[in-house]
Structure formats: structure tokens, C-alpha cells
Design a protein around this motif. Structure first.
Motif, mmCIF file in Angstrom:
data_model
loop_
_atom_site.group_PDB
_atom_site.id
_atom_site.type_symbol
_atom_site.label_atom_id
_atom_site.label_comp_id
_atom_site.label_asym_id
_atom_site.label_seq_id
_atom_site.Cartn_x
_atom_site.Cartn_y
_atom_site.Cartn_z
ATOM 1 N N ASP A 586 0.833 -1.197 0.000
ATOM 2 C CA ASP A 586 0.000 0.000 0.000
ATOM 3 C C ASP A 586 0.876 1.259 0.000
ATOM 4 O OD1 ASP A 586 -2.287 1.489 -0.103
ATOM 5 O OD2 ASP A 586 -2.854 1.217 1.993
ATOM 6 N N ARG A 659 3.469 -5.609 5.023
ATOM 7 C CA ARG A 659 2.625 -4.789 5.883
ATOM 8 C C ARG A 659 1.251 -5.402 6.128
ATOM 9 N NH1 ARG A 659 2.430 1.197 5.729
ATOM 10 N NH2 ARG A 659 1.946 0.615 7.864
ATOM 11 N N LEU A 661 -2.081 -8.283 5.333
ATOM 12 C CA LEU A 661 -3.000 -8.627 4.259
ATOM 13 C C LEU A 661 -3.741 -7.416 3.697
ATOM 14 C CD1 LEU A 661 -4.316 -10.909 2.619
ATOM 15 C CD2 LEU A 661 -6.002 -11.143 4.452
ATOM 16 N N THR A 662 -4.198 -6.520 4.569
ATOM 17 C CA THR A 662 -5.002 -5.402 4.048
ATOM 18 C C THR A 662 -4.169 -4.496 3.157
ATOM 19 O OG1 THR A 662 -4.619 -4.194 6.102
ATOM 20 C CG2 THR A 662 -6.706 -5.352 5.907
ATOM 21 N N GLN A 695 -13.788 -15.396 15.402
ATOM 22 C CA GLN A 695 -13.602 -13.954 15.255
ATOM 23 C C GLN A 695 -12.670 -13.659 14.083
ATOM 24 O OE1 GLN A 695 -12.126 -11.993 18.785
ATOM 25 N NE2 GLN A 695 -11.791 -10.094 17.673
ATOM 26 N N ARG A 696 -11.600 -14.427 14.001
ATOM 27 C CA ARG A 696 -10.651 -14.201 12.913
ATOM 28 C C ARG A 696 -11.234 -14.604 11.570
ATOM 29 N NH1 ARG A 696 -5.075 -16.570 14.942
ATOM 30 N NH2 ARG A 696 -6.094 -17.021 16.912
ATOM 31 N N ALA A 699 -13.309 -11.763 10.484
ATOM 32 C CA ALA A 699 -12.500 -10.618 10.068
ATOM 33 C C ALA A 699 -11.924 -10.863 8.672
ATOM 34 C CB ALA A 699 -11.378 -10.380 11.071
ATOM 35 N N GLN A 702 -14.634 -10.472 6.046
ATOM 36 C CA GLN A 702 -14.957 -9.065 5.783
ATOM 37 C C GLN A 702 -13.833 -8.369 5.023
ATOM 38 O OE1 GLN A 702 -17.845 -8.109 5.940
ATOM 39 N NE2 GLN A 702 -18.587 -9.849 7.124
ATOM 40 N N HIS A 706 -14.364 -6.729 1.370
ATOM 41 C CA HIS A 706 -13.987 -5.358 1.038
ATOM 42 C C HIS A 706 -13.094 -5.326 -0.204
ATOM 43 C CE1 HIS A 706 -12.878 -1.185 1.399
ATOM 44 N NE2 HIS A 706 -11.608 -1.547 1.374
ATOM 45 N N ILE B 37 3.391 0.947 13.526
ATOM 46 C CA ILE B 37 1.981 0.955 13.161
ATOM 47 C C ILE B 37 1.724 -0.354 12.437
ATOM 48 C CG2 ILE B 37 0.183 2.066 11.773
ATOM 49 C CD1 ILE B 37 1.602 4.717 12.164
ATOM 50 N N ARG B 39 -0.875 -2.883 10.611
ATOM 51 C CA ARG B 39 -2.199 -3.064 10.008
ATOM 52 C C ARG B 39 -2.617 -4.537 10.076
ATOM 53 N NH1 ARG B 39 -1.655 0.285 4.422
ATOM 54 N NH2 ARG B 39 -3.688 -0.659 4.011
ATOM 55 N N PHE B 40 -3.876 -4.762 9.781
ATOM 56 C CA PHE B 40 -4.451 -6.105 9.778
ATOM 57 C C PHE B 40 -4.147 -6.852 11.072
ATOM 58 C CE2 PHE B 40 -5.050 -10.542 8.162
ATOM 59 C CZ PHE B 40 -6.381 -10.395 7.884
ATOM 60 N N LEU B 42 -5.707 -8.632 14.292
ATOM 61 C CA LEU B 42 -6.994 -9.252 14.609
ATOM 62 C C LEU B 42 -7.108 -9.598 16.084
ATOM 63 C CD1 LEU B 42 -7.221 -11.773 11.613
ATOM 64 C CD2 LEU B 42 -8.050 -9.440 11.719
ATOM 65 N N TYR B 43 -6.172 -9.108 16.873
ATOM 66 C CA TYR B 43 -6.116 -9.584 18.258
ATOM 67 C C TYR B 43 -6.475 -8.524 19.287
ATOM 68 C CZ TYR B 43 -3.364 -13.002 15.727
ATOM 69 O OH TYR B 43 -2.955 -13.925 14.823
ATOM 70 N N GLY B 45 -8.982 -6.104 19.925
ATOM 71 C CA GLY B 45 -10.287 -5.481 19.786
ATOM 72 C C GLY B 45 -11.048 -6.133 18.649
ATOM 73 N N PRO B 46 -12.320 -5.708 18.446
ATOM 74 C CA PRO B 46 -13.151 -6.376 17.444
ATOM 75 C C PRO B 46 -12.724 -6.063 16.009
ATOM 76 C CG PRO B 46 -14.303 -4.501 18.377
ATOM 77 C CD PRO B 46 -13.032 -4.649 19.161
ATOM 78 N N GLY B 47 -13.026 -6.956 15.098
ATOM 79 C CA GLY B 47 -12.815 -6.710 13.668
ATOM 80 C C GLY B 47 -11.351 -6.587 13.290
ATOM 81 N N VAL B 48 -11.142 -6.029 12.108
ATOM 82 C CA VAL B 48 -9.784 -5.802 11.620
ATOM 83 C C VAL B 48 -9.324 -4.444 12.128
ATOM 84 C CG1 VAL B 48 -8.369 -5.500 9.563
ATOM 85 C CG2 VAL B 48 -10.234 -7.166 9.561
ATOM 86 N N GLN B 142 -2.090 6.911 7.908
ATOM 87 C CA GLN B 142 -1.828 5.474 7.845
ATOM 88 C C GLN B 142 -3.049 4.667 8.307
ATOM 89 O OE1 GLN B 142 1.072 3.770 6.853
ATOM 90 N NE2 GLN B 142 1.512 5.779 5.998
ATOM 91 N N ARG B 145 -6.134 4.235 5.998
ATOM 92 C CA ARG B 145 -6.000 3.477 4.753
ATOM 93 C C ARG B 145 -6.868 2.220 4.756
ATOM 94 N NH1 ARG B 145 -1.515 4.007 1.044
ATOM 95 N NH2 ARG B 145 -1.000 6.199 1.140
ATOM 96 N N ASP B 146 -7.172 1.719 5.924
ATOM 97 C CA ASP B 146 -8.006 0.513 5.968
ATOM 98 C C ASP B 146 -9.445 0.816 6.368
ATOM 99 O OD1 ASP B 146 -6.292 -1.382 5.039
ATOM 100 O OD2 ASP B 146 -5.490 -1.931 6.999
ATOM 101 N N VAL B 149 -12.138 -1.559 5.363
ATOM 102 C CA VAL B 149 -12.126 -2.857 6.053
ATOM 103 C C VAL B 149 -12.682 -2.717 7.468
ATOM 104 C CG1 VAL B 149 -10.707 -4.832 6.706
ATOM 105 C CG2 VAL B 149 -10.113 -3.502 4.697
ATOM 106 N N SER B 153 -15.845 -4.783 8.861
ATOM 107 C CA SER B 153 -15.620 -5.784 9.912
ATOM 108 C C SER B 153 -15.929 -5.271 11.311
ATOM 109 C CB SER B 153 -14.154 -6.243 9.867
ATOM 110 O OG SER B 153 -13.305 -5.179 10.254
#
Lengths: 769, 329
Positions: A586, A659, A661-662, A695-696, A699, A702, A706, B37, B39-40, B42-43, B45-48, B142, B145-146, B149, B153
Motif C-alpha cells: 500500500d 505490511r 494482508l489489508t 472472530q478471525r 474478520a 470481511q 472489502h 503501526i 495493520r491487519f 486481529l487480536y 479489539g473487534p474486527g480488523v 496510515q 488506509r483501511d 475494512v 468488519s
């Protein structure tokens, strides 16, 4: 199983289907070649029935001989009804290279050196009946136009062209809608209108022979089942055989009424179609499935679907597509969508490969089931974006209604079922090699000969834009040659009536009286697989930044380092690797370069129209071509050593994305993937460990949803754990069920070559996996 | 919760959604010290989620696995396994910390000011600067950017560290920005901060991932460098203010896996209704590499707790407090 959407429950087979399942298992391992797109073992010992007709009837036109040969090859295949099965028909020894590709028979399954001399004479005579258009012919013809440089280009590793074109999806809708007698009537109707000359007359006659042959084939099964029923002592088997006899006799001529009849007829076409791609199975079977809910059938609906899936599984069918939208654009996901997935999940296999179309408003239950299957170690289904594909097809001239009906095929190509001659690829172009040639001012990378446009060499360039211009000029120089050879491939197939059977079930062919590969179908766009874009983009970014902007590396140093394959230049290689941004993170600078390179190539490609009349569009799902092209490449300025793979999808080079997957998906979604609607896929690694909790899994679902709506086209998942891959290299015998993705294929890891195994393992270098 | 960015224009603009979001933020002169920083995630808090790691921590837990988060100043990380001995850092360093001894590169940190000159020249990434001054806007560029997502999520931004509230103004500004952009916000905190900051934070934080490390105050002092009175006070305050809390409990064999503490976890969870769940975090050894890169030796090291043991703790805590209790992997 009451709820086919369930992720916690798995499908429990009926007693009958459980027995069929047990019966199939020992048969599966007979065919090592299942992966080589052959539907049965190669040529049996002794006489080849396929060749007889050509020799018996030397004066009969080629196309009629071909039709008769196809029919005879099916009718002499033993009629085998396996215990307890409901849908019947086994594959025959296969002759796909004559029947489907129509290029040189020798060396493509038929081994001249080991063949019986008598048989070889028969074979040569049969080949003599074909229009002799093979690879030599293609390159000879090109040589006459472009000169001796063609011989150099053959060895350069810049492209392969005109070679291979196999898959398309016949219209199962037409078949189920009309029944075989209805299809025959349709052939005859258009024959009366169109057959004005001998060639067209012969073509229609050939088509008639095929349809009649299919009816006869089904009747053979009806007769055999009836014979078995008479002698059966087991009342259950007797009943089954009676049902099979009735079922086959019915669909041998009449339009199917029940789901059982529909899947039997469907299997007959699939067999005769080389167990190729199935299209949107959950759509064209759905009206029959719904009817089964109100009108009881002799077998229940679930067993009918399990039966057809078992046939597709045992015989290595290529591709089936699920979900997506209806004609009105609404969500067409139905119970069958889930049932097909559940059967695949139950047999946990790589056949048939499945792709699920993902809409903007994709059913969360569907996403949940898909991710659940990945978490159980499967690579299927792959996912494909309605958001991107439908408008992209419209850009190619496909109507909205047809675009909404698209399906995936082959190794993740995309087409409108029953309306296209997309085939597989017309050619594969290695953009990285074009860049390598550009760096040398148009000189060959194998010799000192000038094979491309005369441009500035890298050392002569004063600015980065001059480097880029030189690259562009090479593309402009090579594309006319490349597409010329691709065109010759199309001509060969047309001349020899490749995919003769598909013409009957492809809209446009009957109506126009034009063969399938000669421009008969409604849509005739061609597909060019595109190799090497991410490494070229990263090399360009590194050159732009480190050589021209920051001047950290001189042109001479870089050239020396590349020439030496970085031996003695590790520091330069580290700078290229670490001090310039890479596609897949990105990073706007690196991603913009990848977009620019892809735009340059695909925009130029789109200017060419094939001899069939359709435009060429891009694609990227390269199977092993990423490895074979890579093996012919020198070191590159992205830090890649000579000979390393180029990657087999449009994703970043293995290990270049750091960095997460997203970020990787964001980079790929920036690419102009709408210009490569031939099927541009992406490897996504989601090890089972990573999908361990709900949960994963949510995620991930989703995140991919996206990606699908923000510019992604296709994604194929590999969910094997890294430790298992390493262990499978050491102990292949313990990991027969380890499934991974290569190009558009899901396949068993242990069946891959060392190079491909290593390439897959290297993808795991990505941080955090 | 609607997002202010127009997602449909994102791809065309090719620049994430900062173009749409940044003008909403009030500019200030606050800067923060950020060391990563991610990204992605998953551990946390909720969602991505994207996790922003802030430097500086008032605690000194002996098992700390994010040691570059302790100091509030930048530090140089050196991964000798990646060094190819090019010696560019020798010329780059104004303090003469990098030396060529024979063919070997050596790094003497005593005079190092963490100016980052060496890391800027390092071609392999063996030398890296942990700690960069960033404005909230730069961080948000930064994080956002997501945003697509997060929206899909239910995810968002998590602040971690270090101790995020060791840079209170910066942390709060990031949280407010994220809330304005419609993101779910979470803070991973030791709770060792002032009541005022907690009060401020509650208004812009959806979830507190709140550490509970040692029950006995004296032992807490011994193992973490501070007592836990203030931490417990702030937990009570969060409860009063109606915040949402997940209790995070590192389990370090021989240090804080006594039955008293396991019971203590259950009791705290019973006492405060704000605690929605308990996460147990078994000790792991991934921090040892990082410590080595900071030039720290003599670091606490023990074997991670066994799976069965962890499951015992988990079930006993869950039975005690009645809140869902998980083992983080």
C-alpha cells in the motif's frame, strides 16, 4: 443435514451415496495424470478406435470424419455401471489434443518412439487428413512476415503464442431446455437456412452426427441397465438399475423433467465435453431442484446433486461457478449454492474446482461457509468479484444481461457460458523479459543480436523517463509479432474444427453456421496471460529512486551488479531490496508504478483484434509459467536473482509484501484489473492456524469482501500451514491431502515439482505467517 | 455509525481516504513518539484493526516483550543477523558508535543519541530506528488506509505501547480523530495514569484492554516497578463512568501464576460490571529477540506455561467470575 448453510454440521451422505463414495475412493489413484487435464488414462494398448474412421473413409470430409470418430470412440468405450450409483457414464481413453486443440498429435500424448509401427502408420495417415498447422507452421508464417528474428524470439523466453486453447463452457441451459431431440431439431432448422455451400453443409452434418451419437450413447446405458435389472437378485440393485434404464432412455431423446434426469443429461454432455467446465451449476439446475420439492422423484434431490458431484470429482472436472446475480441483477444465491459447497466440503477434494461469485451484498452465511472451508484446509472455493467483472465485461462489448451471467472456467478465466470462445489463453507474454531486452537497447538476452526495437540502452539513458520509454517501445515492437502468432493459433484451431462439439452448445455457431473456433460464438475476445508485472514495477521503482533521484547507485554499478547476478554486489542487492518501496505494501509510489506498467501493456494490447474479430484482453493466472519464464530471466533491479520465479498471479513477489494482508490487498486493488477480465487472480495465504477462531474467520471474510468490492477481481486461497508444507517435502507420503494453489489450480502439494513447491513455501516469508 | 469518507472515490484517488477525512481534523502542534503501526491486526479489539504503538511506559514489568516501548526516546535496534558488514554506518555516525574492528562491525551504544543517521544509511535494514516523531495527522493517514475494512468488519484503531497514556495529549487526539472518522477505538493500557486522563479517554474510547498483572500490591511493585493502587482506582473509575473493559492478564510462570493471583483475577472481574471478558496471555519468548536488538542482555526468560495449565486457569477464572474468559494465542 437440514440446513445447508451450517458451518458446524457437515453433510451426512445417504446410505446409498456413502456406498458410492466408498466405491469411488479406490478408483481415484489409478490416474496419476488427472492433474494434466486428461480425463482418463492415455491411449490404451493396441488399436486406437479414434483413428479408424479417418482411414476407412478417405473421401469423407475431415469434419464429418472427426464427428464420426468422436462418436465411435464413445460407443466402443465399455458401458460400466458402478454399484449403487444413480448417475452413470464413465470416461473413455482420451484424444483431447486432436478433438479439442487440433494441433500436432505426436508428442502430445501419442508417443511416436514407443508406438507400434502399424499404429504409427495409421496415426500418420490420420494426421495427414488434418490441415497441417502446428507450432512450426506458426513460426514459419511469422518468419515470412517478420524475418529471421522470429527464430531468436522463440528462444528468448519473451512469450509463448498460439499454443494452447482448451476450455470454454458449453450452454447447459440449452441442453436442459431443449433435450437432445430438441437440440437435433435446432441443428436441422439452421442447416436448412444456412447450409448453402459444401463446407457449411458438412459442418451441420457433423453436428447432427454428434447429437445423434449422444442419444445412442445414453441408450447404450439404458439397455445395459435394463439387462442388469433382469438378472439382479438383490431387489435394491434391481430397482436402481430399472431407474437408471428409465432415466437414460428418457433423456436420450426427451427434454428432462426431473432433477435426476437433468443431472444424467448434464453428465452426458460433460463427459463428451472432456469433463471441462460446468458454468453456473446452481443456477441451471435450480428450477429442477425446486420442482423436486413438490413432485417426488425416484431419487431425492440431495442424492441427485451428490451423484453429479461424485462424477465431477472422480473424473477431475475443471471448474464450476456458484452464486452471483440473476438476469435482473438480484442475488441468485440459493439452496443449491450451499449444497454444492457442502458436498465439496464433505469429499474435501480439489475436483471440481469451484469459484463463488461475490456480490456487494454477499450473503454473510455464504461468506461464513466459504471461510469455514478454507479453515478446514481446503483451497476451494476461490472467490471472484461481481462488482469488478460485470462492468469490465461490458467494456469488452458484452451486454449487461450476458455480463451478469458470467462464470469462471479453466484456471480462473472468465467468460459468458455458452456464448464465448475465450478458451484458455491465446498466449503468455513475459513483460519482465521485454524490460530486460529494453535495458539492453533491444538486444537479445541470449546473444548479441538486435531482436527488439533499437532504443537507448540503460547506460545511455539520462533520465528515468528515457528508461521507461525504451521499455514502451519494446512492447510496441513485440506486440504485433506476438499477436500475429496468437492469430495463427486461432486459425489452426478453426481449420481443424477444434471443439467441434462445443459449437452445438454455443450461441452463434448454429445460427451463423460458423465453427466454434472460427468466430462462430457471440463473443470472440482473446486472452493474453501477463507475466512479470510486479517484478518489473519494483525494478523500475528502484531504478527511478536509487539511480536517478537519490543517486545512491550509479547506472554502471547497477549494470555490473545485474550482469554478475549480484555476485560480489550484495550491498547493491540489499539497497535494491530495502531502500526502494515494493508493490504490495500500500505504498503509493510503488503501487503507482505497477499500475503504470500494467496500463502500458494492457492498453496497448487492447488495440489488437484477433482474426476471429474480438479484442484481446489481459489476464494473469500463470500456473507454472511464472517458474519457466523466471528460469530464463537474468537478475533484476528489484533484487531478484537470475532464474528465480516471477510469481504466478498478479500479487506482489513472494516476501515483498511486509505490511499485512489489508495493505497487500489495497495495493492489488489499485491495479487496473478491469482491463484484464480474462481472469486476473491473486494468491492469498490464510494458513489454517490463522483461521482457528470464529472472530478471525469473520474478520478475514470481511477483509476479502472489502477487497472484492474495492477493485479486486479474483482471489485464490492457500490454507495449508507452513510446517506441514516443510514436512510434506520431507515425507510426501504423509501429506497426500495437502492442498495448495498454483495459478488458477488447486492441487495436491506433493504432486508438484520441487521448484513449484519451493515457490509456494517462499510465499510464507511474509511477516506474521 | 456512518463513515465520513466517500468509499466509492477511494480507488480513483489512489490515496486512501485521508483526502476526505483529514480536513475534518483540527490541526494542532502536538507530536507523538510512535514506534510501530501494524495493520491487519486481529487480536486487539473487534474486527480488523490497525494498532499504533506509542513509546514510553511508567512500568517496568520484568517480562516485558515490547522493550522498545519502555523508553520515551528513540532507540536504535540492531539485528546483527542481517548485517552484511558494508560499514556505511561507520561513516554515517556522528558520535563514532559504529566501528570497524578488523572485518567486523561493532556497535557501542554508550554515546548513541539515537539520531538515526546509521539507520538511514543501512541498506539491509539491520539498523532500524524505533521511535519517530509523528503528528496525529500523519498517524491517521496510515490508520485510515483501511477504513473500508474497518467499516466492513466493525474494526478500527487500537493504541498500544508502551503505555499510550504516557503521551496523554497525543493519545487523546488520535482517539478523537478516529472517533470523528467513525472508527471503533480501543486502548491497551496498564491503567497507570491520572483520573483526569481516564475521564477524558472514556469520551473517545469504545474499549479498554486493561492490564491486570499482579494482585498483591507489594509483589506488583517488585515485578512491575510500581504498586497497583492507582491502577485499581482507575479501573473502579472506568466502572463508574460506564466504560467497556476487557481485562488482560499476562500469565508468567513462577512470577504471577500463584493461586492467589488467579483468584484475584476472578474477584476483580466479579467486582466490576464494566469488565465484559477476561483474556489470559500466556508468557512467550518473542520479546527476547527484540531485547537483543536493543543491546540488552540478562533479560528475564522462562518457559511458557503449558496448555493444560492455562486451561485450568481459564476455567477456574471463568467459573469464578461468570465472564467469558479466553486464552490469547
Amino acid at each position: 443435514m437440514l440446513d445447508y448453510t451450517s458451518v458446524s454440521e457437515k453433510l451426512v451422505l445417504s446410505d446409498r451415496m456413502e456406498k458410492v463414495y466408498e466405491d469411488i475412493l479406490p478408483r481415484l489413484h489409478k490416474w496419476e495424470a488427472r492433474e494434466s487435464t486428461l480425463c482418463a488414462e492415455m491411449q490404451p494398448e493396441g488399436r486406437d478406435p479414434f483413428l479408424d474412421v479417418f482411414l476407412e473413409e478417405p473421401d469423407t470430409p475431415y469434419v464429418i470424419c472427426l464427428a464420426k470418430a468422436i462418436v465411435r470412440s464413445w460407443l466402443v468405450t465399455p458401458v460400466v455401471i458402478h454399484p449403487y450409483e444413480a448417475v452413470v457414464g464413465i470416461t473413455r481413453p482420451t484424444y483431447p489434443f486432436l478433438e479439442h486443440f487440433s494441433w500436432g498429435i505426436v508428442d502430445h500424448g501419442y508417443k511416436a518412439d514407443t508406438m507400434d509401427p502399424d499404429e504409427l502408420r495409421r496415426l500418420s495417415a490420420a494426421i495427414g487428413r488434418m490441415t497441417q498447422l502446428d507450432e512450426d507452421h506458426r513460426y514459419r508464417t511469422a518468419g515470412a512476415v517478420f524475418g529471421p528474428v522470429i527464430e531468436d524470439l522463440k528462444k528468448e523466453g519473451l512469450f509463448t503464442a498460439g499454443d494452447y486453447q482448451g476450455h470454454t463452457i458449453p450452454s447447459y441451459d440449452t441442453l436442459l431446455d431443449l433435450g437432445l431431440d430438441g437440440v437435433l431439431e435446432k441443428v436441422r432448422r439452421y442447416k436448412a437456412v444456412n447450409a448453402h455451400d459444401a463446407g457449411t453443409q458438412d459442418l451441420y452434418e457433423a453436428w447432427e452426427i454428434l447429437v445423434i451419437g449422444m442419444s445412442e450413447y445414453l441408450m447404450q446405458y439404458a439397455d445395459e441397465a435394463a439387462r442388469l435389472a433382469k438378472t439382479d437378485t438383490d431387489p435394491e440393485q434391481k430397482r436402481y438399475h430399472q431407474q437408471i434404464a428409465e432415466n437414460c432412455a428418457f433423456v436420450a431423446h426427451k427434454k428432462p423433467q426431473t432433477l435426476y434426469q437433468a443431472v444424467q443429461l448434464m453428465w452426458c454432455l460433460s463427459l463428451w465435453d472432456w469433463v471441462d467446465c460446468l458454468g453456473r451449476v446452481d443456477q441451471y439446475l435450480y428450477p429442477f431442484y425446486k420442482r423436486a420439492g413438490t413432485e417426488p422423484d425416484v431419487i431425492d434431490a440431495e442424492d441427485a446433486i451428490v451423484s453429479i458431484m461424485f462424477k465431477l470429482w472422480e473424473n477431475g472436472a475443471h471448474n464450476a461457478t456458484l452464486s452471483g446475480c440473476g438476469k435482473d441483477g438480484g442475488d441468485a444465491t440459493n439452496e443449491l449454492t450451499f449444497l454444492f459447497l457442502q458436498v465439496l466440503r464433505r469429499i474435501r477434494e480439489v475436483y471440481p474446482r469451484m469459484a463463488v461469485r461475490i456480490r456487494e451484498d454477499a450473503d454473510p452465511k455464504l461468506l461464513r461457509l466459504i471461510v469455514q472451508m478454507w479453515s478446514e484446509g481446503m483451497c476451494d472455493p476461490s472467490i471472484v468479484s461481481d462488482t469488478l467483472v460485470i462492468p469490465a465485461l461490458q467494456r469488452l462489448g458484452v451486454t449487461l444481461e450476458d455480463a451478469r451471467n458470467y462464470a469462471t472456467l479453466g484456471c480462473q478465466e472468465i467468460e459468458v457460458p455458452g456464448k464465448c470462445d475465450l478458451g484458455c489463453e491465446d498466449g503468455i507474454f513475459n513483460v519482465a523479459k521485454a524490460f530486460e531486452i529494453a535495458m539492453r537497447g533491444g538486444k537479445s538476452t541470449k546473444s548479441d543480436r538486435q531482436i527488439g526495437a533499437k532504443t537507448k540502452t540503460f547506460l545511455e539513458c539520462e533520465t528515468f523517463e528515457e528508461v521507461y520509454e525504451s521499455f514502451e517501445q519494446q512492447l510496441w515492437h513485440f506486440l504485433p509479432i506476438f499477436t500475429f502468432i496468437c492469430d495463427r493459433g486461432q486459425e489452426e484451431r478453426a481449420a481443424n474444427h477444434a471443439k467441434l462439439l462445443k459449437g452445438i452448445f454455443t450461441d452463434g455457431c448454429l445460427e451463423k453456421g460458423i465453427p466454434h473456433d472460427a468466430g462462430g460464438p457471440i463473443y470472440n475476445y482473446g486472452v493474453v496471460e501477463t507475466a512479470g508485472v510486479p517484478p518489473v514495477a519494483d525494478a523500475m521503482t528502484a531504478i527511478k529512486k536509487l539511480v536517478f533521484e537519490e543517486k545512491k547507485i550509479s547506472k554502471e554499478q547497477l549494470q555490473q551488479a545485474l550482469d554478475a547476478n549480484f555476485e560480489g554486489f550484495e550491498k547493491i542487492r540489499q539497497m535494491l531490496l530495502n531502500l526502494a518501496p515494493k508493490f504490495g505494501n500500500d505504498d503509493d509510489e510503488a503501487d503507482a508504478m505497477a499500475c503504470r506498467v500494467l496500463d502500458t501493456f494492457w492498453d496497448e494490447l487492447a488495440k489488437y483484434r484477433s482474426v476471429r474479430g474480438g479484442p484481446y484482453t489481459g489476464a494473469c493466472s500463470l500456473l507454472s509459467a511464472g517458474v519457466t519464464f523466471g528460469a530464463q530471466m537474468g537478475a533484476m533491479a528489484d533484487g531478484r536473482f537470475a532464474g528465480e520465479p516471477l510469481g504466478n498471479t498478479m500479487g506482489p513477489r513472494p516476501g515483498a509484501d511486509k505490511r499485512g494482508l489489508t495493505a497487500m490487498l489495497a495495493s492489488v486493488a489499485k491495479l487496473p484489473l478491469h482491463k484484464g477480465v480474462g481472469g486476473t487472480t491473486l494468491n492469498v495465504l490464510l494458513p489454517q492456524k490463522f483461521l482457528a477462531d470464529e472472530q478471525r474467520r469473520d474478520a478475514v471474510a470481511q477483509t476479502l469482501r472489502h477487497y472484492m468490492r474495492s477493485g479486486g477481481q479474483l482471489a485464490q486461497i492457500t490454507s495449508a500451514d507452513l510446517e506441514d508444507l516443510h514436512d510434506a517435502k520431507r515425507h510426501p507420503e504423509r501429506h497426500g491431502d495437502l492442498i495448495v494453489r498454483v495459478g488458477g489450480f488447486s492441487t495436491r502439494f506433493v504432486q508438484l515439482s520441487d521448484e513449484l513447491q519451493d515457490e509456494i513455501i517462499s510465499r510464507y516469508v511474509r511477516e506474521g505467517l | 455509525m456512518t463513515h465520513p469518507c466517500d468509499l466509492s472515490t477511494l480507488k480513483e484517488k489512489m490515496q486512501g481516504c485521508e483526502s476526505a477525512c483529514i480536513p475534518l481534523f483540527e490541526k494542532g502542534d502536538t507530536v507523538g513518539m510512535v514506534f510501530d503501526i501494524q495493520r491487519f491486526s486481529l487480536y486487539d479489539g473487534p474486527g480488523v484493526r490497525t494498532v499504533v504503538f506509542l513509546k514510553g511506559c511508567p512500568l517496568r514489568c520484568i517480562w516485558c516483550h515490547n522493550r522498545e516501548g519502555l523508553s520515551s526516546k528513540p532507540q536504535i535496534l540492531f539485528d546483527h543477523t542481517r548485517c552484511i558488514g558494508c560499514m556505511d554506518c561507520v561513516d554515517a555516525c556522528p558520535e563514532g558508535c559504529h566501528l570497524k574492528v578488523g572485518e567486523q562491525h561493532t556497535f557501542d551504544r554508550t554515546a548513541c543519541t539515537a539520531c538515526g543517521s546509521c539507520a538511514g544509511q543501512c541498506c539491509t535494514g539491520a539498523l532500524r530506528l524505533a521511535g519517530m516523531e509523528m503528528t496525529p495527522e500523519e498517524v491517521m493517514e496510515q490508520v485510515l488506509r483501511d477504513c473500508g475494512v474497518y467499516q466492513a468488519s466493525g474494526g478500527g484503531m487500537t493504541l498500544s505501547g508502551g503505555e499510550p497514556f504516557a503521551q496523554p495529549e497525543f493519545a487523546l487526539r488520535l482517539l478523537r480523530h478516529a472517533k470523528e472518522a467513525g472508527l471503533h477505538t480501543a486502548v491497551e493500557t496498564s491503567g497507570y495514569t491520572t483520573a483526569d486522563i481516564i475521564r477524558e479517554a472514556v469520551s473517545c474510547t469504545d474499549l479498554f484492554l486493561y492490564d491486570y498483572k499482579v494482585t498483591d500490591p507489594e509483589r506488583h511493585q517488585m515485578l512491575c516497578g510500581v504498586t497497583n493502587e492507582r491502577i485499581l482506582r482507575n479501573l473502579k473509575l472506568l466502572d463508574t463512568l460506564g466504560a467497556e473493559v476487557i481485562l488482560r492478564c499476562p500469565i508468567v510462570p513462577g512470577m504471577n501464576d500463584s493461586l492467589d493471583h488467579i483468584r484475584g483475577i476472578g474477584e476483580v472481574a466479579v467486582a466490576y460490571g464494566c469488565i465484559k471478558a477476561v483474556h489470559l496471555e500466556p508468557y512467550h519468548r518473542l520479546g527476547l529477540d527484540k531485547a537483543a536488538r536493543l543491546g540488552q542482555t540478562d533479560i528475564f526468560d522462562t518457559a511458557p506455561p503449558g496448555k493444560d495449565r492455562m486451561e485450568q486457569y481459564r476455567s477456574s477464572i471463568e467459573a469464578h467470575c461468570g465472564r467469558p474468559t479466553y486464552i490469547d494465542s
